[in-house]
Design a protein around this motif. Structure first.
Motif, PDB file in Angstrom:
ATOM      1  N   LEU A 123      16.725  -3.223  -1.828  1.00  0.00           N
ATOM      2  CA  LEU A 123      15.029  -3.563  -1.302  1.00  0.00           C
ATOM      3  C   LEU A 123      14.844  -5.678  -1.173  1.00  0.00           C
ATOM      4  N   ALA A 124      14.150  -5.119  -0.187  1.00  0.00           N
ATOM      5  CA  ALA A 124      13.940  -6.612   0.957  1.00  0.00           C
ATOM      6  C   ALA A 124      12.444  -6.886   0.789  1.00  0.00           C
ATOM      7  N   VAL A 125      11.589  -7.892   0.873  1.00  0.00           N
ATOM      8  CA  VAL A 125      10.254  -8.726   1.094  1.00  0.00           C
ATOM      9  C   VAL A 125      10.127  -9.300   2.428  1.00  0.00           C
ATOM     10  N   ASP A 126       9.272  -8.706   3.354  1.00  0.00           N
ATOM     11  CA  ASP A 126       8.986  -9.800   4.150  1.00  0.00           C
ATOM     12  C   ASP A 126       8.597 -10.626   4.616  1.00  0.00           C
ATOM     13  N   GLY A 127       7.144 -11.596   4.745  1.00  0.00           N
ATOM     14  CA  GLY A 127       6.620 -12.232   4.926  1.00  0.00           C
ATOM     15  C   GLY A 127       5.402 -11.464   4.791  1.00  0.00           C
ATOM     16  N   SER A 128       5.183 -10.414   5.034  1.00  0.00           N
ATOM     17  CA  SER A 128       3.950  -9.937   4.910  1.00  0.00           C
ATOM     18  C   SER A 128       3.824  -9.429   3.281  1.00  0.00           C
ATOM     19  N   GLY A 129       4.679  -9.359   2.976  1.00  0.00           N
ATOM     20  CA  GLY A 129       4.693  -8.280   1.312  1.00  0.00           C
ATOM     21  C   GLY A 129       5.048  -6.778   1.778  1.00  0.00           C
ATOM     22  N   ASN A 130       5.323  -6.401   3.594  1.00  0.00           N
ATOM     23  CA  ASN A 130       6.107  -5.829   2.840  1.00  0.00           C
ATOM     24  C   ASN A 130       7.801  -5.508   2.488  1.00  0.00           C
ATOM     25  N   LEU A 131       7.984  -3.754   1.887  1.00  0.00           N
ATOM     26  CA  LEU A 131       9.009  -3.697   1.082  1.00  0.00           C
ATOM     27  C   LEU A 131      10.023  -3.071   1.808  1.00  0.00           C
ATOM     28  N   TYR A 132      11.223  -2.210   2.083  1.00  0.00           N
ATOM     29  CA  TYR A 132      11.918  -2.284   2.520  1.00  0.00           C
ATOM     30  C   TYR A 132      13.463  -1.243   2.120  1.00  0.00           C
ATOM     31  N   VAL A 133      13.188  -0.222   2.130  1.00  0.00           N
ATOM     32  CA  VAL A 133      14.008   0.357   0.568  1.00  0.00           C
ATOM     33  C   VAL A 133      15.637   1.157   1.394  1.00  0.00           C
ATOM     34  N   VAL A 134      16.319   1.218   1.103  1.00  0.00           N
ATOM     35  CA  VAL A 134      17.718   1.698   1.639  1.00  0.00           C
ATOM     36  C   VAL A 134      18.590   3.010   0.396  1.00  0.00           C
ATOM     37  N   GLY A 135      18.720   3.510   0.521  1.00  0.00           N
ATOM     38  CA  GLY A 135      20.093   4.193  -0.299  1.00  0.00           C
ATOM     39  C   GLY A 135      19.382   5.312  -0.215  1.00  0.00           C
ATOM     40  N   GLY A 136      20.811   6.370  -0.083  1.00  0.00           N
ATOM     41  CA  GLY A 136      20.403   8.028  -0.460  1.00  0.00           C
ATOM     42  C   GLY A 136      19.199   8.599   1.048  1.00  0.00           C
ATOM     43  N   LEU A 137      18.938   7.220   2.136  1.00  0.00           N
ATOM     44  CA  LEU A 137      18.292   7.953   2.901  1.00  0.00           C
ATOM     45  C   LEU A 137      19.013   7.963   4.277  1.00  0.00           C
ATOM     46  N   SER A 138      18.338   8.301   5.395  1.00  0.00           N
ATOM     47  CA  SER A 138      18.976   8.622   6.799  1.00  0.00           C
ATOM     48  C   SER A 138      18.697   7.522   7.280  1.00  0.00           C
ATOM     49  N   GLY A 139      18.402   6.305   6.512  1.00  0.00           N
ATOM     50  CA  GLY A 139      17.836   4.944   8.022  1.00  0.00           C
ATOM     51  C   GLY A 139      17.139   3.625   6.881  1.00  0.00           C
ATOM     52  N   VAL A 140      16.055   3.090   7.088  1.00  0.00           N
ATOM     53  CA  VAL A 140      15.488   2.394   6.314  1.00  0.00           C
ATOM     54  C   VAL A 140      14.333   2.976   6.276  1.00  0.00           C
ATOM     55  N   ASN A 141      13.058   2.771   5.584  1.00  0.00           N
ATOM     56  CA  ASN A 141      11.834   3.538   4.925  1.00  0.00           C
ATOM     57  C   ASN A 141      11.485   1.407   5.138  1.00  0.00           C
ATOM     58  N   LYS A 142       9.783   1.511   5.251  1.00  0.00           N
ATOM     59  CA  LYS A 142       9.224   0.949   4.909  1.00  0.00           C
ATOM     60  C   LYS A 142       8.081   0.509   4.655  1.00  0.00           C
ATOM     61  N   TYR A 143       7.470   0.227   3.582  1.00  0.00           N
ATOM     62  CA  TYR A 143       5.937   0.670   3.185  1.00  0.00           C
ATOM     63  C   TYR A 143       4.978  -1.172   2.512  1.00  0.00           C
ATOM     64  N   ASN A 144       4.498  -0.167   2.199  1.00  0.00           N
ATOM     65  CA  ASN A 144       3.373  -2.269   2.296  1.00  0.00           C
ATOM     66  C   ASN A 144       3.069  -2.060   0.672  1.00  0.00           C
ATOM     67  N   ILE A 145       2.156  -3.136   0.868  1.00  0.00           N
ATOM     68  CA  ILE A 145       2.121  -3.132  -1.294  1.00  0.00           C
ATOM     69  C   ILE A 145       1.320  -2.254  -1.804  1.00  0.00           C
ATOM     70  N   ALA A 146       1.116  -1.756  -0.560  1.00  0.00           N
ATOM     71  CA  ALA A 146      -0.137  -0.085  -2.054  1.00  0.00           C
ATOM     72  C   ALA A 146       1.241   0.703  -2.220  1.00  0.00           C
ATOM     73  N   GLY A 147       1.865   1.018  -1.507  1.00  0.00           N
ATOM     74  CA  GLY A 147       2.527   1.784  -1.497  1.00  0.00           C
ATOM     75  C   GLY A 147       2.596   2.398   0.120  1.00  0.00           C
ATOM     76  N   ASP A 148       1.387   2.537  -0.028  1.00  0.00           N
ATOM     77  CA  ASP A 148       2.186   3.490   1.714  1.00  0.00           C
ATOM     78  C   ASP A 148       3.100   3.486   2.647  1.00  0.00           C
ATOM     79  N   LEU A 149       3.547   4.139   2.981  1.00  0.00           N
ATOM     80  CA  LEU A 149       4.675   4.391   4.410  1.00  0.00           C
ATOM     81  C   LEU A 149       4.235   4.026   5.281  1.00  0.00           C
ATOM     82  N   ILE A 150       4.578   3.095   5.874  1.00  0.00           N
ATOM     83  CA  ILE A 150       4.217   2.054   7.464  1.00  0.00           C
ATOM     84  C   ILE A 150       5.297   2.807   8.487  1.00  0.00           C
ATOM     85  N   ASN A 151       6.857   2.814   8.217  1.00  0.00           N
ATOM     86  CA  ASN A 151       7.432   2.840   8.858  1.00  0.00           C
ATOM     87  C   ASN A 151       8.664   3.955   8.491  1.00  0.00           C
ATOM     88  N   GLN A 152       9.747   4.415   9.290  1.00  0.00           N
ATOM     89  CA  GLN A 152      10.971   5.546   8.722  1.00  0.00           C
ATOM     90  C   GLN A 152      11.143   5.079   9.425  1.00  0.00           C
TER      91      GLN A 152
END
Length: 338
Positions: free
Chosen positions: A136-165
């Motif tokens: 996991l990683a958190v950027d300066g805007s509080g967005n969450l990045y997740v890797v592992g068991g995924l084809s790439g990197v998934n990015k979410y906002n603090i509410a848990g909404d998927l922003i981008n894959q």
């Protein structure tokens, strides 16, 4: 509870040319030279490879030390927790835990209260589908990045909404993710033995000498945790080797020039900095956390975890200096005072 510090005289290696033969266990200068790297690497290929070589001398010395201690009972309810990330922008710092075998990411308050859980069986919005999250990683805007068991990197906002894959780059067992102050994303691509840089949109980056990736050659066998330092100047990655000792490798963010090597670990996994630029590393072999004072990466200042940890993986530090360690074998998260 008393702790004792085992000081290993870690070597800090200099810099090496592309394609030079290097090893995980090398050490030359006694202090890191961040200001004047011995050599600047200019990448002329899609990726560049470096292979550092060290021959460290280890003289362990047991020294009495002030006792770091656990501040509260371990946080429980996990199944193979692998990573921890802190969002220090929240009023009450949010602590994110990658609960790998439960296919969840859980968010806690600093007092250990579960705030939300996303993924299988979670109580969140159901917008996140995790599959074995490992980093996991958190950027300066509080967005969450997740890797592992995924084809790439998934990015979410603090509410848990998927922003981008981010799937523009194909990874093979990614094990670490970090974000710098400019929003550039770095992934330790384990099976490919490389660090990959992505831009904010998930496209291949142009850093690391214009290559966008650094490949680490033999004897490096696997990459794990990755972190950007608080000055937004260097990036460090934990590597395992086919030799006795493993290391941390440091690179400059802009050029990808190898700057330093911190040796003497058995199985380094998680890496974190606090706001004072002190460095923390989880080492699975001795089941402990080692703290290095800012810029003094020759030997640890404090050692945490004796009797409290079994298989420490992820680590993060909040703005108050609290240290959060995921223990995958004990299925808990242990919190230490600074």
């Amino acid at each position: 509870m008393k702790r004792f510090l085992i000081l290993s005289f870690f070597g800090i290696a200099g810099l090496f040319a592309i394609w030079a033969n290097v090893s995980c266990t090398t050490s030359v200068p006694s202090t890191a030279n961040f200001q004047n790297p011995l050599q600047t690497i200019v990448a002329i290929n899609p990726t560049f490879t470096f292979t550092p070589t060290f021959t460290p001398t280890f003289t362990p010395t047991a020294t009495g030390t002030p006792t770091p201690f656990v501040t509260q009972s371990p946080w429980t309810g996990f199944n193979n927790p692998q990573a921890v990330a802190v969002d220090n922008h929240l009023a009450n710092s949010g602590i994110f835990i990658a609960d790998a075998n439960n296919n969840q990411v859980k968010k806690y308050n600093t007092n250990g209260t579960l705030d939300n859980a996303w993924g299988e069986g979670g109580k969140g919005k159901g917008k996140i589908a995790f599959q074995n999250p490992l980093s996991l990683a958190v950027d300066g805007s509080g967005n969450l990045y997740v890797v592992g068991g995924l084809s790439g990197v998934n990015k979410y906002n603090i509410a848990g909404d998927l922003i981008n894959q981010f799937n523009a780059v194909t990874f093979s067992n990614p094990r670490g993710v970090a974000v710098d102050g400019s929003g550039l994303i770095y992934v330790s691509d384990q099976a490919n033995n490389r660090i990959v840089q992505l831009d904010a949109n998930g496209n291949p980056g142009t850093g690391f000498g214009g290559a966008g990736a650094v490949t680490l050659s033999s004897p490096v066998t696997a990459l794990y945790g990755i972190v950007v330092d608080p000055t937004n100047t260097f990036i460090y990655v934990a590597v395992r080797c086919n030799t006795t000792f493993s290391s941390l490798y440091g690179f400059t963010l802009g050029s990808g020039t190898p700057v330093t090597t911190i040796t003497g670990f058995v199985s380094p996994n998680g890496i974190a900095f606090d706001q004072n630029q002190n460095l923390y590393v989880t080492d699975l072999g001795p089941a402990r956390v080692e703290e290095f004072l800012a810029g003094q990466f020759v030997s640890p200042n404090l050692v945490y975890g004796s009797g409290n940890l079994s298989n420490p993986t992820g680590i993060a530090v909040d703005n108050s200096g609290n240290i959060y360690v995921a223990d995958s074998a004990n299925n808990n998260v242990v919190v230490f005072l600074p």
